[in-house]
Design a protein around this motif. Sequence first.
Motif, PDB file in Angstrom:
ATOM      1  N   LEU A   1      28.789 -49.972 -20.261  1.00  0.00           N
ATOM      2  CA  LEU A   1      29.823 -48.975 -20.006  1.00  0.00           C
ATOM      3  C   LEU A   1      30.381 -49.098 -18.591  1.00  0.00           C
ATOM      4  CD1 LEU A   1      28.406 -45.769 -21.727  1.00  0.00           C
ATOM      5  CD2 LEU A   1      30.182 -47.301 -22.539  1.00  0.00           C
ATOM      6  N   SER A   2      29.548 -49.493 -17.669  1.00  0.00           N
ATOM      7  CA  SER A   2      30.021 -49.616 -16.302  1.00  0.00           C
ATOM      8  C   SER A   2      31.107 -50.674 -16.178  1.00  0.00           C
ATOM      9  CB  SER A   2      28.840 -49.963 -15.389  1.00  0.00           C
ATOM     10  OG  SER A   2      28.235 -51.183 -15.802  1.00  0.00           O
ATOM     11  N   LEU A   3      30.994 -51.792 -16.957  1.00  0.00           N
ATOM     12  CA  LEU A   3      31.995 -52.849 -16.900  1.00  0.00           C
ATOM     13  C   LEU A   3      33.329 -52.360 -17.448  1.00  0.00           C
ATOM     14  CD1 LEU A   3      32.544 -55.844 -16.250  1.00  0.00           C
ATOM     15  CD2 LEU A   3      31.884 -56.372 -18.594  1.00  0.00           C
ATOM     16  N   VAL A   4      33.300 -51.693 -18.605  1.00  0.00           N
ATOM     17  CA  VAL A   4      34.529 -51.187 -19.216  1.00  0.00           C
ATOM     18  C   VAL A   4      35.116 -50.058 -18.381  1.00  0.00           C
ATOM     19  CG1 VAL A   4      35.502 -50.139 -21.301  1.00  0.00           C
ATOM     20  CG2 VAL A   4      33.691 -51.859 -21.490  1.00  0.00           C
ATOM     21  N   THR A   5      34.264 -49.178 -17.898  1.00  0.00           N
ATOM     22  CA  THR A   5      34.749 -48.025 -17.143  1.00  0.00           C
ATOM     23  C   THR A   5      35.427 -48.446 -15.855  1.00  0.00           C
ATOM     24  OG1 THR A   5      32.943 -46.725 -18.073  1.00  0.00           O
ATOM     25  CG2 THR A   5      34.073 -45.832 -16.160  1.00  0.00           C
ATOM     26  N   MET A   6      34.820 -49.379 -15.158  1.00  0.00           N
ATOM     27  CA  MET A   6      35.397 -49.796 -13.882  1.00  0.00           C
ATOM     28  C   MET A   6      36.748 -50.479 -14.070  1.00  0.00           C
ATOM     29  SD  MET A   6      33.427 -48.705 -11.527  1.00  0.00           S
ATOM     30  CE  MET A   6      33.137 -47.290 -12.602  1.00  0.00           C
TER      31      MET A   6
ATOM     32  N   LEU B   1      39.264 -47.788 -15.117  1.00  0.00           N
ATOM     33  CA  LEU B   1      39.627 -46.973 -13.966  1.00  0.00           C
ATOM     34  C   LEU B   1      40.602 -47.714 -13.062  1.00  0.00           C
ATOM     35  CD1 LEU B   1      39.173 -44.390 -12.303  1.00  0.00           C
ATOM     36  CD2 LEU B   1      37.203 -45.517 -11.238  1.00  0.00           C
ATOM     37  N   PHE B   2      40.360 -49.002 -12.849  1.00  0.00           N
ATOM     38  CA  PHE B   2      41.261 -49.782 -12.007  1.00  0.00           C
ATOM     39  C   PHE B   2      42.639 -49.899 -12.647  1.00  0.00           C
ATOM     40  CE2 PHE B   2      43.068 -53.921 -10.794  1.00  0.00           C
ATOM     41  CZ  PHE B   2      43.151 -53.751  -9.425  1.00  0.00           C
ATOM     42  N   LEU B   3      42.693 -50.118 -13.971  1.00  0.00           N
ATOM     43  CA  LEU B   3      43.978 -50.208 -14.660  1.00  0.00           C
ATOM     44  C   LEU B   3      44.721 -48.875 -14.603  1.00  0.00           C
ATOM     45  CD1 LEU B   3      45.913 -51.867 -16.390  1.00  0.00           C
ATOM     46  CD2 LEU B   3      44.626 -51.156 -18.409  1.00  0.00           C
ATOM     47  N   GLY B   4      44.007 -47.759 -14.739  1.00  0.00           N
ATOM     48  CA  GLY B   4      44.659 -46.463 -14.648  1.00  0.00           C
ATOM     49  C   GLY B   4      45.262 -46.210 -13.281  1.00  0.00           C
ATOM     50  N   VAL B   5      44.587 -46.656 -12.242  1.00  0.00           N
ATOM     51  CA  VAL B   5      45.136 -46.500 -10.895  1.00  0.00           C
ATOM     52  C   VAL B   5      46.407 -47.315 -10.738  1.00  0.00           C
ATOM     53  CG1 VAL B   5      44.680 -46.927  -8.450  1.00  0.00           C
ATOM     54  CG2 VAL B   5      42.903 -45.930  -9.884  1.00  0.00           C
TER      55      VAL B   5
ATOM     56  N   ILE C   1      48.533 -48.185 -13.124  1.00  0.00           N
ATOM     57  CA  ILE C   1      49.603 -47.538 -13.894  1.00  0.00           C
ATOM     58  C   ILE C   1      50.152 -46.331 -13.147  1.00  0.00           C
ATOM     59  CG2 ILE C   1      50.090 -46.297 -16.029  1.00  0.00           C
ATOM     60  CD1 ILE C   1      48.124 -48.114 -17.443  1.00  0.00           C
ATOM     61  N   CYS C   2      49.267 -45.556 -12.558  1.00  0.00           N
ATOM     62  CA  CYS C   2      49.727 -44.395 -11.794  1.00  0.00           C
ATOM     63  C   CYS C   2      50.593 -44.820 -10.615  1.00  0.00           C
ATOM     64  CB  CYS C   2      48.529 -43.583 -11.311  1.00  0.00           C
ATOM     65  SG  CYS C   2      47.599 -42.756 -12.627  1.00  0.00           S
ATOM     66  N   LEU C   3      50.247 -45.901  -9.979  1.00  0.00           N
ATOM     67  CA  LEU C   3      51.053 -46.375  -8.869  1.00  0.00           C
ATOM     68  C   LEU C   3      52.397 -46.901  -9.341  1.00  0.00           C
ATOM     69  CD1 LEU C   3      48.363 -48.223  -6.710  1.00  0.00           C
ATOM     70  CD2 LEU C   3      49.367 -45.985  -6.315  1.00  0.00           C
ATOM     71  N   MET C   4      52.428 -47.501 -10.525  1.00  0.00           N
ATOM     72  CA  MET C   4      53.706 -48.001 -11.065  1.00  0.00           C
ATOM     73  C   MET C   4      54.660 -46.858 -11.380  1.00  0.00           C
ATOM     74  SD  MET C   4      52.426 -51.062 -13.599  1.00  0.00           S
ATOM     75  CE  MET C   4      54.076 -51.188 -14.304  1.00  0.00           C
ATOM     76  N   LEU C   5      54.108 -45.737 -11.834  1.00  0.00           N
ATOM     77  CA  LEU C   5      54.965 -44.610 -12.207  1.00  0.00           C
ATOM     78  C   LEU C   5      55.472 -43.837 -10.997  1.00  0.00           C
ATOM     79  CD1 LEU C   5      52.990 -43.247 -15.288  1.00  0.00           C
ATOM     80  CD2 LEU C   5      55.001 -44.724 -15.278  1.00  0.00           C
TER      81      LEU C   5
END
Length: 496
Positions: free
Chosen positions: A386-391, A394-398, A400-404
Amino acid sequence: MKMKGTKTLCITMLSMATQPTKIPASGTHVLAACLLLAFLSGCSSFHTEYGESSGVDGKQSVSGFGAFRSLLEESPDTTKPEDTIKTRDLGRLSSRADKLDAIVWIPQAWPPSNDRSATQWMERWLSDQPRTLVFVVPDGGSTEAYFREAADLAEPAQRLEYRRRLATQINDRLLEAGNRKDVRVKNWFIARPLPYRLFLPNRRVADYQLSDDFELILADPNPESEWEDFDLVEMDEEELYAEIDAMIEDEYEQEAEGEEEYIPVDSTGFESLLQESVTLNSKTTQLTTLAKIQDEQWGRSQVLVVTSGGLLTNFAMTGPAANELATEIQDQIRLVSREGDLSADESEEPLQVGFLSSDDMAIPISNAKPGAPTSTGMELLTTWPLSLVTMHGLFLGVVICLMLLPAFGRPRAVRHNRTTHFGNHLSAMATLMRRSGGSGGGILFAKRKISQYLRIVRGETSGPWVLPEQVDEPTKPASPEPNPTETKTTASESSK
């Protein structure tokens, strides 16, 4: 605090340290290190903090223990790696301390708020394998002893200042002397305050005397003693001793459920390793400076008790007696840790000693629960996979937020409108021509103008934009409009 005449202070320290005394080779190295630190720092400040063994306070303070710690790290035989001792700071009592062969506990005040839990942890730690606990009884340090000797060695211009500071130290000690109580650690020992401070030779001071005999409370003249609740006149000795034993058992009885119950034992062995003849109340007596305590439950482990901290401070370590005391502690640690059958690989590892400094606050204790550790709740997000997927999520979500965000998104095409651009004029004219009508209006006029341009300027006679040339018919002269008066006259004549 800043000192006046810092140059004189350095000279005074040097003169005190170079007095004709017999200092062992190990003490000479410690003395040289202290003097070097004093000169490198420029003697710009005077430190008197008690209890630290590392950092500025531990190395430069007259009441620090940096010199004692440095002496422990010295090996008597450099050809034997097993005699090497490495030290480190111990911030909490946890499973990481299991790697230590000894702990030097230097409390700045006693007791801490969780002294019962701390001493029980120490007993479990001692019972695991042969280890050594060095307990230094807290006292007032060596500040007063330093100014007492400095006042005699200072220059006449500075002597009054040193005497004033000495008087301040004596006054503070007398004010605190009335609040001093016994330092009692479980059923190991009792450190009872002396009637007055003893200034031993070689810059050492002692404020306490050690004993494991509770009969000393019968002669306690201090009304502030913790045993004042007993009526010593109406009780006989057997009743008094029974009451004391009951009080000890009640005080160290476990209150929390699920914890290991502690049962006091009477097998504690108290042995004086180093003693010194002193004059106390006009009588010559033996003062124990270093004691060893052993217990059947601890196996070969031991507790070494230093009577007062003023016996091992940086100021005291400039004399040979303190060096002998530190060397004895060093030998006792090696004796216990290297005793027994050890493999060749294990014997070559250096000994590990941790320095624990505490005050009246709680000592952090971390006890691991039995069994394999399991992750629960949000802790699952830190375990693989879970740590691999979560990290990554989380990085991809950051990202995307910066792109928006407008300031961090993708670049956008911005239409700039300038009023002076000639293209805007042509677009406006074309729009007006289109609005003026159909093929017979503005559009036909524009086509004719384009065709005229192509014929006259470009010389083209055919093409998609070249219109056929029109032949203009001859125009007839327009007849003049009849005069209204003449029209009326003609009409009247015709009527006749």
